[in-house]
Write a protein that holds these residues in place. Structure first.
Motif, short mmCIF file in Angstrom:
data_model
loop_
_atom_site.label_atom_id
_atom_site.label_comp_id
_atom_site.label_asym_id
_atom_site.label_seq_id
_atom_site.Cartn_x
_atom_site.Cartn_y
_atom_site.Cartn_z
N THR A 88 0.95 -0.82 -0.04
CA THR A 88 -0.18 0.06 0.19
C THR A 88 0.77 0.94 -0.18
N LYS A 89 2.06 0.72 0.98
CA LYS A 89 2.92 2.04 0.92
C LYS A 89 3.51 2.34 -0.89
N LEU A 90 3.57 1.18 -1.30
CA LEU A 90 4.62 1.54 -2.53
C LEU A 90 3.22 2.61 -3.27
N ALA A 91 2.73 1.38 -3.30
CA ALA A 91 1.53 2.51 -4.38
C ALA A 91 0.38 3.70 -4.43
N THR A 92 1.08 4.16 -2.87
CA THR A 92 0.64 5.61 -2.05
C THR A 92 1.43 6.68 -2.26
N GLY A 93 3.14 6.75 -3.11
CA GLY A 93 3.97 6.93 -2.58
C GLY A 93 5.38 6.25 -2.35
N GLY A 94 5.49 5.57 -1.98
CA GLY A 94 6.59 5.09 -1.31
C GLY A 94 7.46 4.73 -1.82
#
Length: 370
Positions: A88-94
Motif C-alpha cells: 500500500t505504501k509503495l502504491a501511494t508514494g512510497g
C-alpha cells in the motif's frame, strides 16, 4: 490458476490482487513505519540510502553497520510492518521515500505490474552469479523478460519439536495426533493454521481454497482443537512453551529451533512430507530512487559472504548465494542444510497470498469460538 472476478470474468490470481491494490482495497491494511537511524558515517557512495526492511532479523543495526563501514555509505532503516502495508505504501508514494525495499515473493507481481520498480541491471550485481540454482531460476521477480528483484534470504515454516519426547517428525500430522494431546500447539494465525491443515489434508495448493475447502478444514480443526495446549501468538510465547517442555511440538519458525538448540536442548526442525510453507524475500529498487549506485551496492552486499553467514550463524536462516559458505564452517553448513539444499527445497512450497483472506479469517474465528 484463474478465478472468477465480481463480473464473472476469468482472471489470474495475480491480476486480481493487483486490482485490489489499484482500487485501494489494500489501504485498510496500511500501517505506519517509523525510520530508525544507523550511526552516521562519512559517505563515499551517495546517501543516505533508505532501506525498507525487516529490522529485527534481516536488517539488524549491527549488520548494517558492517555495510556502512565497508562501503563508506550511510543507511537509514525504515522498518517493515506487514506485507500489505508495504504494498500500500509503495502504491501511494512510497517509491519517493524508500530506495531499496524488501518484498515477499507472493507480493512482487502486482508491484512490478504497477510500474513501481526499477528493472535491475544484472551487470551491477556481480554477486548474483553466485545464487544457488533454485534462486537463479525462481520466476517471482521476472516479468516480460526483465528482472525486478534479487532474492536475499529464504525460509520455511515447519514443525519445531523436542526430540527428547518425540523421536522423529516428518509430517504436519504430529500436530493432530491424539497421542500428543495437550503437548502440541498451533499458531493463532488464520493464514498459517489453515495452510498447515490444508497441506496435511492433501490440498495441493493451500493458497487457493474454495468455500467448501474451508468448511472441510474448519470441521477438521474443530475436531482436533482439544489436542492443542495453546494457540500461540508470538515468538516469545512459543519459545516459552518449548523451553519449558509445556509443549513438545508446534508449528513454528527456524529461529525457534536454532536458538533452543544453541541453548543445548535436543530441538529439531522437521521437513514435512506434505511440504513446508516457504517464503523468499527479495530486495527491489524503487523507480524514484536518486541513489542507484548505492542501491546496487547494498543489494549486492547482501549476496556476499558476510551477510548470509551472519543470519545463518545467529538465527538459522538460509541465504541465497553460495558466497556465504566461505564464512560458515563445514559443520554449520551441514546443520543449516546447505549440503542437501536441493532436496530440502523440493519439500518446500512457496505459496501465493489467498485472495479470499476474509473468508479464511472468518473460518479461523469460528474454529476458535467452537
Amino acid at each position: 490458476m484463474s478465478v472468477m472476478d465480481g463480473n464473472g470474468l476469468s482472471v489470474s490470481r495475480r491480476e486480481l490482487l493487483q486490482r485490489s491494490l489499484q482500487t485501494g482495497a489494500g489501504a485498510a491494511f496500511m500501517a505506519a513505519g517509523f525510520p530508525m537511524f544507523s550511526p552516521a558515517h562519512a559517505a563515499a557512495l551517495p546517501g543516505p540510502l533508505t532501506v525498507h526492511c525487516l529490522c529485527p532479523t534481516w536488517c539488524r543495526e549491527g549488520d548494517i553497520a558492517v555495510f556502512e563501514k565497508e562501503k563508506e555509505a550511510k543507511v537509514v532503516r525504515a522498518c517493515w510492518v506487514s506485507n500489505l502495508s508495504t504494498l500500500t505504501k509503495l502504491a501511494t508514494g512510497g517509491t519517493a521515500d524508500w530506495d531499496v525495499v524488501a518484498v515477499h515473493h507472493a507480493f512482487l507481481y502486482p508491484v512490478i505490474r504497477r510500474g513501481l520498480l526499477r528493472p535491475l541491471d544484472m551487470k551491477q550485481l556481480p554477486n548474483a552469479s553466485h545464487l544457488f540454482p533454485y534462486f537463479k531460476d525462481a520466476p517471482f521477480a521476472v516479468n516480460e523478460g526483465k528482472t525486478y528483484g534479487m532474492p536475499y534470504v529464504w525460509t520455511y515454516d515447519s514443525v519445531v519439536y523436542n526430540a527428547d519426547h518425540i523421536d522423529h517428525v516428518d509430517s504436519w500430522g504430529v500436530l493432530f495426533d491424539e497421542k500428543y494431546a495437550g503437548k502440541v500447539a498451533l499458531r493463532d494465525d488464520a493464514q498459517n493454521a489453515i495452510q498447515v491443515a490444508a497441506l496435511y489434508l492433501g490440498h495441493k495448493d493451500p493458497s487457493v481454497l474454495s468455500s467448501d475447502d474451508l468448511k472441510e478444514i474448519k470441521t477438521f480443526l474443530i475436531s482436533k482443537k482439544k489436542l492443542f495446549r495453546k494457540l500461540w501468538t508470538g515468538y516469545a510465547e512459543a519459545m516459552t512453551l518449548l523451553r519449558s517442555s509445556e509443549v513438545w511440538a508446534l508449528s513454528g519458525w527456524r529461529p525457534m529451533w536454532w536458538a533452543l538448540a544453541k541453548e543445548g536442548m535436543n530441538m529439531k526442525y522437521a521437513i514435512p512430507k506434505e511440504k513446508g510453507i516457504g517464503a523468499i524475500h527479495y530486495y527491489v529498487i524503487s523507480k524514484d530512487t536518486k541513489l542507484v549506485p548505492t542501491s546496487y551496492a547494498f543489494i549486492d552486499w547482501t549476496l556476499g559472504s558476510y551477510w548470509g553467514a551472519a543470519v545463518g550463524k545467529d538465527q538459522g536462516y538460509n541465504g541465497t548465494s553460495d558466497l556465504l559458505l566461505k564464512d560458515l564452517s563445514p559443520d554449520l553448513q551441514k546443520e543449516l542444510g546447505y549440503d542437501r539444499l536441493a532436496d530440502i527445497l523440493k519439500n518446500v512450497q512457496f505459496l501465493d497470498y489467498p485472495l479470499n483472506l476474509g473468508e479464511w479469517t472468518q473460518t479461523w474465528t469460528e474454529v476458535k469460538a467452537a
